[in-house]
Design an enzyme around this catalytic site. Structure first.
Site, PDB file in Angstrom:
ATOM      1  N   SER A  27       0.836  -1.211   0.000  1.00 13.02           N
ATOM      2  CA  SER A  27       0.000   0.000   0.000  1.00 13.02           C
ATOM      3  C   SER A  27       0.865   1.252   0.000  1.00 13.02           C
ATOM      4  O   SER A  27       0.606   2.212  -0.733  1.00 13.02           O
ATOM      5  CB  SER A  27      -0.877   0.023   1.255  1.00 13.02           C
ATOM      6  OG  SER A  27      -1.803  -1.019   1.220  1.00 13.02           O
ATOM      7  N   ARG A  31       1.513   4.262  -3.091  1.00  9.88           N
ATOM      8  CA  ARG A  31       1.278   5.675  -2.767  1.00  9.88           C
ATOM      9  C   ARG A  31       2.558   6.491  -2.930  1.00  9.88           C
ATOM     10  O   ARG A  31       2.525   7.618  -3.426  1.00  9.88           O
ATOM     11  CB  ARG A  31       0.724   5.790  -1.347  1.00  9.88           C
ATOM     12  CG  ARG A  31      -0.752   5.339  -1.260  1.00  9.88           C
ATOM     13  CD  ARG A  31      -1.133   4.991   0.156  1.00  9.88           C
ATOM     14  NE  ARG A  31      -2.542   4.695   0.344  1.00  9.88           N
ATOM     15  CZ  ARG A  31      -3.133   3.523   0.078  1.00  9.88           C
ATOM     16  NH1 ARG A  31      -2.427   2.519  -0.433  1.00  9.88           N
ATOM     17  NH2 ARG A  31      -4.422   3.350   0.303  1.00  9.88           N
ATOM     18  N   GLY A  98      -5.739  -3.943  -7.968  1.00 12.26           N
ATOM     19  CA  GLY A  98      -6.904  -3.110  -7.666  1.00 12.26           C
ATOM     20  C   GLY A  98      -6.497  -1.783  -7.062  1.00 12.26           C
ATOM     21  O   GLY A  98      -7.096  -0.741  -7.360  1.00 12.26           O
ATOM     22  N   ARG A 126     -13.312  -7.119 -11.468  1.00 15.70           N
ATOM     23  CA  ARG A 126     -13.574  -6.467 -10.171  1.00 15.70           C
ATOM     24  C   ARG A 126     -14.336  -5.155 -10.333  1.00 15.70           C
ATOM     25  O   ARG A 126     -14.201  -4.482 -11.355  1.00 15.70           O
ATOM     26  CB  ARG A 126     -12.233  -6.258  -9.435  1.00 15.70           C
ATOM     27  CG  ARG A 126     -11.554  -7.582  -9.132  1.00 15.70           C
ATOM     28  CD  ARG A 126     -10.236  -7.412  -8.436  1.00 15.70           C
ATOM     29  NE  ARG A 126     -10.375  -6.816  -7.122  1.00 15.70           N
ATOM     30  CZ  ARG A 126      -9.348  -6.459  -6.361  1.00 15.70           C
ATOM     31  NH1 ARG A 126      -8.117  -6.633  -6.796  1.00 15.70           N
ATOM     32  NH2 ARG A 126      -9.546  -5.934  -5.188  1.00 15.70           N
ATOM     33  N   SER A 171     -13.469   1.039   2.609  1.00 15.87           N
ATOM     34  CA  SER A 171     -12.427   0.793   1.615  1.00 15.87           C
ATOM     35  C   SER A 171     -11.418   1.934   1.586  1.00 15.87           C
ATOM     36  O   SER A 171     -11.758   3.077   1.246  1.00 15.87           O
ATOM     37  CB  SER A 171     -13.050   0.619   0.221  1.00 15.87           C
ATOM     38  OG  SER A 171     -12.038   0.708  -0.761  1.00 15.87           O
ATOM     39  N   ASP A 324      -6.741  -8.304   4.136  1.00 18.67           N
ATOM     40  CA  ASP A 324      -6.035  -9.220   3.232  1.00 18.67           C
ATOM     41  C   ASP A 324      -5.527 -10.474   3.930  1.00 18.67           C
ATOM     42  O   ASP A 324      -4.943 -11.350   3.290  1.00 18.67           O
ATOM     43  CB  ASP A 324      -4.848  -8.487   2.589  1.00 18.67           C
ATOM     44  CG  ASP A 324      -5.313  -7.379   1.654  1.00 18.67           C
ATOM     45  OD1 ASP A 324      -6.402  -7.529   1.062  1.00 18.67           O
ATOM     46  OD2 ASP A 324      -4.602  -6.379   1.519  1.00 18.67           O
ATOM     47  N   LYS A 351     -12.256  -9.363  -4.003  1.00 17.88           N
ATOM     48  CA  LYS A 351     -10.789  -9.222  -4.015  1.00 17.88           C
ATOM     49  C   LYS A 351     -10.232  -9.857  -5.294  1.00 17.88           C
ATOM     50  O   LYS A 351     -10.972 -10.077  -6.240  1.00 17.88           O
ATOM     51  CB  LYS A 351     -10.200  -9.844  -2.745  1.00 17.88           C
ATOM     52  CG  LYS A 351     -10.573  -9.079  -1.487  1.00 17.88           C
ATOM     53  CD  LYS A 351      -9.987  -7.669  -1.512  1.00 17.88           C
ATOM     54  CE  LYS A 351     -10.412  -6.836  -0.332  1.00 17.88           C
ATOM     55  NZ  LYS A 351     -10.006  -5.427  -0.474  1.00 17.88           N
ATOM     56  N   ARG A 398      -2.589 -14.122  -2.552  1.00 21.51           N
ATOM     57  CA  ARG A 398      -2.720 -14.456  -1.125  1.00 21.51           C
ATOM     58  C   ARG A 398      -3.305 -15.867  -0.938  1.00 21.51           C
ATOM     59  O   ARG A 398      -3.006 -16.542   0.034  1.00 21.51           O
ATOM     60  CB  ARG A 398      -3.536 -13.391  -0.402  1.00 21.51           C
ATOM     61  CG  ARG A 398      -2.860 -12.024  -0.498  1.00 21.51           C
ATOM     62  CD  ARG A 398      -3.240 -11.062   0.576  1.00 21.51           C
ATOM     63  NE  ARG A 398      -2.922  -9.701   0.170  1.00 21.51           N
ATOM     64  CZ  ARG A 398      -1.746  -9.100   0.342  1.00 21.51           C
ATOM     65  NH1 ARG A 398      -0.755  -9.723   0.927  1.00 21.51           N
ATOM     66  NH2 ARG A 398      -1.555  -7.860  -0.067  1.00 21.51           N
TER      67      ARG A 398
HETATM   68  C1  S3P Z   1      -5.555  -1.394  -0.001  1.00 20.09           C
HETATM   69  C2  S3P Z   1      -6.794  -1.475   0.557  1.00 20.09           C
HETATM   70  C3  S3P Z   1      -7.541  -2.738   0.686  1.00 20.09           C
HETATM   71  C4  S3P Z   1      -6.635  -3.955   0.525  1.00 20.09           C
HETATM   72  C5  S3P Z   1      -5.685  -3.810  -0.629  1.00 20.09           C
HETATM   73  C6  S3P Z   1      -4.813  -2.594  -0.446  1.00 20.09           C
HETATM   74  C7  S3P Z   1      -4.910  -0.071  -0.130  1.00 20.09           C
HETATM   75  O1  S3P Z   1      -8.530  -2.764  -0.339  1.00 20.09           O
HETATM   76  O2  S3P Z   1      -7.419  -5.112   0.347  1.00 20.09           O
HETATM   77  O3  S3P Z   1      -4.849  -4.954  -0.745  1.00 20.09           O
HETATM   78  O4  S3P Z   1      -3.692  -0.005  -0.383  1.00 20.09           O
HETATM   79  O5  S3P Z   1      -5.605   0.938   0.039  1.00 20.09           O
HETATM   80  P1  S3P Z   1     -10.004  -2.090  -0.110  1.00 20.09           P
HETATM   81  O6  S3P Z   1      -9.792  -0.647   0.043  1.00 20.09           O
HETATM   82  O7  S3P Z   1     -10.759  -2.400  -1.369  1.00 20.09           O
HETATM   83  O8  S3P Z   1     -10.559  -2.786   1.078  1.00 20.09           O
END
Ligand code: S3P
Length: 442
Positions: A27, A31, A98, A126, A171, A324, A351, A398
């Site tokens: 994550s 970013r 995603g 998705r 989310s 996750d 997911k 995963r």
């Molecule tokens: C993430 C948020 C989560 C997580 C993903 C990473 C992120 O998803 O499952 O692996 O970096 O913001 P959701 O925001 O859809 O729950």
């Protein structure tokens, strides 16, 4: 990623032992690349996750005009500055990610050009409506396939209307997309989340100089406000070890008798550590030592010793802090004494695979007693699992790593159809497990 990598996992020959560190947080890595690309000046990122998902984000930001180069262990990003991104010449392929697709949707919504995003078969299945619907409120136009799926065309706006949005689902991706769009809008963009989700976007936006205000909502959630237009200033980033990746060696060491391992420098952001809390409730010997701050994030070393676990009841409010980690937690529950109930798992259905269904299939194929009631997963643990199953991972990293953990602790070998997708988040996973004594065929 076209070549399949099947793997058969037999029970670990001995207890796992040694000290390892896991790759950078996924994550935070996405970013860091995105915010550095939007900033003025040069950002140096240390500890970036060099997994497929993050490399997709790097590719997309390059296509939008940022200069991103790898120099030994560091990644150097020359940002484009406010309103500096340019129209990409080709379709942006976000692969399996995603997070990359959803966060980038927010950026693209408020840049005045046209772009198209796609992804692999998993990502193309998705839901993107969760970002395209609120982001359309800025004045951007989104065109998706039926069911709000990728490929998706975005006609961004140069005069974005600031959004006030209450998240209908917990989310961090949706929250981040709205906040990122807000950077280029006039005035205050507000997101309200009923349950707190990972706050890496808020923390890192502040780090890059944006005006972000977070207040607690009376019923337990948060209100996050960002002032636009914001001009981000380059700031170096140190990425901590990913707690979601640490989850796999941690659970493996708890389940393989005689194991004793250390996973060092793991991120301890409290909105990410639900699994560790849950494992401790199950009676795990899981100790956090040498807590310290590195690059603005709390990290620490995890000391794990194998031992019997007991069943657990995990409340729905804990889901965002371990979203996750459910497949590998379910594996731990299958070996625990008594019943476990993991509540409120609706989000697992959207997911990288339908993780509720694929986790049930993983456990059932290997002799576990498991069922779904509504959005809850109920597992009757047993002292030893027969194993011997064939696992279909559905392009889900995963699931693949959870299947490896299960195979290391089960009686008979577990066949996994494809482990190639592990590269999306945990390059070097098989080698790392082997350095602990897992004995996986390379
Ligand atoms: C993430 C948020 C989560 C997580 C993903 C990473 C992120 O998803 O499952 O692996 O970096 O913001 P959701 O925001 O859809 O729950």
């Amino acid at each position: 990623m076209t070549e399949q990598r099947p793997l058969t996992v037999s029970s670990a020959p001995t207890g796992l032992s040694g000290r390892v560190s896991v790759p950078g947080d996924k994550s935070i890595s996405h970013r860091a690349l995105m915010f550095a690309s939007l900033a003025e000046g040069t950002t140096v990122i240390t500890g970036l996750l060099e997994g497929e998902d993050v490399l997709r984000t790097a590719g997309a930001m390059r296509a939008l005009g940022a200069k991103i180069v790898q120099e030994a262990t560091k990644w150097v990003v020359e940002g484009c500055g406010a309103a500096g991104l340019k129209e990409p010449e080709d379709v942006l392929d976000m692969g399996n990610s995603g997070t990359a697709a959803r966060l980038l949707s927010g950026v693209l919504a408020t840049h005045p050009f046209m772009s198209v995003m796609t992804g692999d078969a998993s990502l193309r299945s998705r839901p993107m409506g969760r970002v395209s619907v609120p982001l359309a409120g800025t004045g951007a136009r989104f065109v998706t396939r039926a069911g709000q799926k990728l490929p998706m065309a975005v006609e961004g706006t140069g005069e974005g209307k600031a959004l006030h949005y209450r998240l209908p689902v917990a989310s961090a991706q949706v929250k981040s997309a709205v906040l990122l769009a807000g950077l280029s809008c006039q005035g205050e963009t507000v997101v309200e989340e009923p349950v707190p989700t990972r706050d890496h976007t808020e923390n890192m936006l502040r780090h890059f100089g944006a005006d972000v205000e977070v207040t607690a909502l009376p019923e337990g959630g948060r209100r996050i406000a960002v002032q636009g237009p914001a001009s981000l200033k380059a700031r170096d980033v140190v990425v901590p070890g990913d707690p979601s990746s640490a989850a796999f060696p941690v659970v493996a060491a708890l389940l393989v008798p005689g194991s004793e391992i250390v996973v060092s420098a793991v991120g301890q952001n409290p909105l990410r550590t639900g699994l560790f809390k849950t494992l401790r409730e199950m009676g795990a010997s899981l100790e956090l030592r040498d807590e310290r701050v590195e690059g603005g994030e709390v990290i620490g070393d995890l000391y794990i010793r194998a031992g019997r676990l007991k069943g657990v009841d995990v409340p729905a409010e804990r889901v965002p802090s371990m979203i996750d980690e459910y497949p590998v937690l379910a594996v731990a529950c299958a070996f625990a004494d008594g019943e476990s109930r993991l509540r409120g798992l609706a989000e697992l259905r959207v997911k990288e695979s339908d993780r509720l269904a694929s986790t049930v299939a993983l456990l059932e194929a290997n002799g576990a007693d498991v069922r779904v009631e509504g959005d809850d997963l109920i597992i009757q643990g047993q002292a030893s699992l027969p194993g011997g199953g064939t696992v279909c991972t559905h392009m889900d990293h995963r699931l693949a790593m959870s299947a490896v953990v299960l195979g290391l602790a089960a009686e008979k070998p577990v066949k996994i159809d494809d482990t190639a997708f592990i590269e999306t988040s945990f390059p070097g996973f098989v080698e790392l497990m082997n350095s602990l004594g897992a004995g996986l065929a390379a």
